[in-house]
Design a protein around this motif. Structure first.
Motif, PDB file in Angstrom:
ATOM      1  N   ALA A 160      -6.621   1.284  -5.887  1.00  0.00           N
ATOM      2  CA  ALA A 160      -6.097   2.473  -5.196  1.00  0.00           C
ATOM      3  C   ALA A 160      -5.903   3.623  -6.173  1.00  0.00           C
ATOM      4  CB  ALA A 160      -4.781   2.132  -4.503  1.00  0.00           C
ATOM      5  N   ASP A 200      -5.246  -4.721  -6.550  1.00  0.00           N
ATOM      6  CA  ASP A 200      -5.231  -3.804  -5.407  1.00  0.00           C
ATOM      7  C   ASP A 200      -4.676  -2.445  -5.817  1.00  0.00           C
ATOM      8  OD1 ASP A 200      -6.160  -5.872  -3.832  1.00  0.00           O
ATOM      9  OD2 ASP A 200      -4.200  -6.311  -2.932  1.00  0.00           O
ATOM     10  N   GLN A 201      -3.615  -2.460  -6.623  1.00  0.00           N
ATOM     11  CA  GLN A 201      -3.033  -1.196  -7.058  1.00  0.00           C
ATOM     12  C   GLN A 201      -4.004  -0.431  -7.958  1.00  0.00           C
ATOM     13  OE1 GLN A 201       0.441  -1.261  -9.630  1.00  0.00           O
ATOM     14  NE2 GLN A 201       1.137   0.687  -8.781  1.00  0.00           N
ATOM     15  N   TYR A 217       1.783  -3.323  -3.903  1.00  0.00           N
ATOM     16  CA  TYR A 217       0.541  -3.910  -3.391  1.00  0.00           C
ATOM     17  C   TYR A 217       0.658  -5.424  -3.474  1.00  0.00           C
ATOM     18  CZ  TYR A 217      -1.499   0.723  -3.509  1.00  0.00           C
ATOM     19  OH  TYR A 217      -1.758   2.039  -3.261  1.00  0.00           O
ATOM     20  N   GLY A 251       0.808  -1.212   0.000  1.00  0.00           N
ATOM     21  CA  GLY A 251       0.000   0.000   0.000  1.00  0.00           C
ATOM     22  C   GLY A 251       0.841   1.261   0.000  1.00  0.00           C
ATOM     23  N   PRO A 268       0.003   5.778  -5.016  1.00  0.00           N
ATOM     24  CA  PRO A 268      -0.456   4.483  -5.528  1.00  0.00           C
ATOM     25  C   PRO A 268       0.044   4.164  -6.936  1.00  0.00           C
ATOM     26  CG  PRO A 268      -2.263   5.613  -4.459  1.00  0.00           C
ATOM     27  CD  PRO A 268      -1.123   6.589  -4.529  1.00  0.00           C
ATOM     28  N   GLN A 291       3.827   8.255   2.747  1.00  0.00           N
ATOM     29  CA  GLN A 291       2.949   7.468   1.890  1.00  0.00           C
ATOM     30  C   GLN A 291       3.416   7.636   0.449  1.00  0.00           C
ATOM     31  OE1 GLN A 291       0.286   5.385   2.641  1.00  0.00           O
ATOM     32  NE2 GLN A 291       0.380   4.904   0.473  1.00  0.00           N
ATOM     33  N   MET A 328      -9.120   5.473  -6.968  1.00  0.00           N
ATOM     34  CA  MET A 328      -9.652   6.360  -5.933  1.00  0.00           C
ATOM     35  C   MET A 328      -8.878   7.678  -5.827  1.00  0.00           C
ATOM     36  SD  MET A 328     -10.815   3.777  -2.870  1.00  0.00           S
ATOM     37  CE  MET A 328      -9.161   3.367  -2.409  1.00  0.00           C
ATOM     38  N   MET A 329      -7.805   7.840  -6.600  1.00  0.00           N
ATOM     39  CA  MET A 329      -6.987   9.050  -6.507  1.00  0.00           C
ATOM     40  C   MET A 329      -7.686  10.259  -7.128  1.00  0.00           C
ATOM     41  SD  MET A 329      -3.163   7.726  -7.486  1.00  0.00           S
ATOM     42  CE  MET A 329      -2.424   9.333  -7.193  1.00  0.00           C
TER      43      MET A 329
END
Length: 158
Positions: free
Chosen positions: A105, A101-102, A96, A45, A91, A88, A108-109
């Motif tokens: 993410a 999963d990547q 990930y 993540g 993404p 952080q 959602m950016m």
């Protein structure tokens, strides 16, 4: 005595290794080894727990150079500071467990957080210019002479 082997097994992550393809021009040289170091120590993540001192020591830089490199990675939207000693990774380059999963993410950016944008270089240069302008304004405020305090008017009358 037995040692639990599972606790010693590192978590491997999947990532698209295109981080250096998107680095902006004119980024300070200190940012590159810092980015590679953070990519290598991230949790799935993209979360990295490391102080600036630890990062600087690991990559062989002074703390001020590491701070500058981290700032420019932030201007480039590649790494964000979450808190003291917590970073952080975007993404777009973070590791990930699976490619799905990547992709979730990345989906959602916000558009402003992406560095694969056509005007990425201009956005980076604008952020650097804004930071430099704010720094100059703060320095000018510190250099401004202060008015002398009239101590007589502040004394309590008895």
């Amino acid at each position: 005595m037995t040692i639990a082997v599972e606790s010693m097994v590192p978590q491997y992550v999947w990532t698209a290794n295109n981080a250096l393809a998107f680095t902006p021009r004119n980024m300070p040289p200190a940012a590159y080894p810092i980015l590679l170091h953070l990519l290598g120590r991230q949790a799935p993540g993209g979360r990295c727990v490391a102080t600036q001192d630890a990062i600087a020591e690991f990559v062989g830089l002074s703390r001020s150079m590491a701070t500058r490199g981290l700032q420019h990675l932030g201007f480039a939207q590649m790494v964000w500071k979450v808190g003291n000693g917590v970073y952080q990774i975007s993404p777009l380059i973070a590791g990930y467990h699976t490619p799905a999963d990547q992709l979730a993410a990345i989906g959602m950016m916000e558009d402003d957080d992406r560095f694969d944008h056509p005007d990425f270089q201009e956005r980076y240069e604008l952020r650097v210019a804004q930071y430099d302008k704010e720094r100059q304004e703060k320095a000018a405020r510190r250099q401004r002479p202060t008015e002398p305090i009239d101590l007589a008017s502040r004394r309590k009358r008895r």
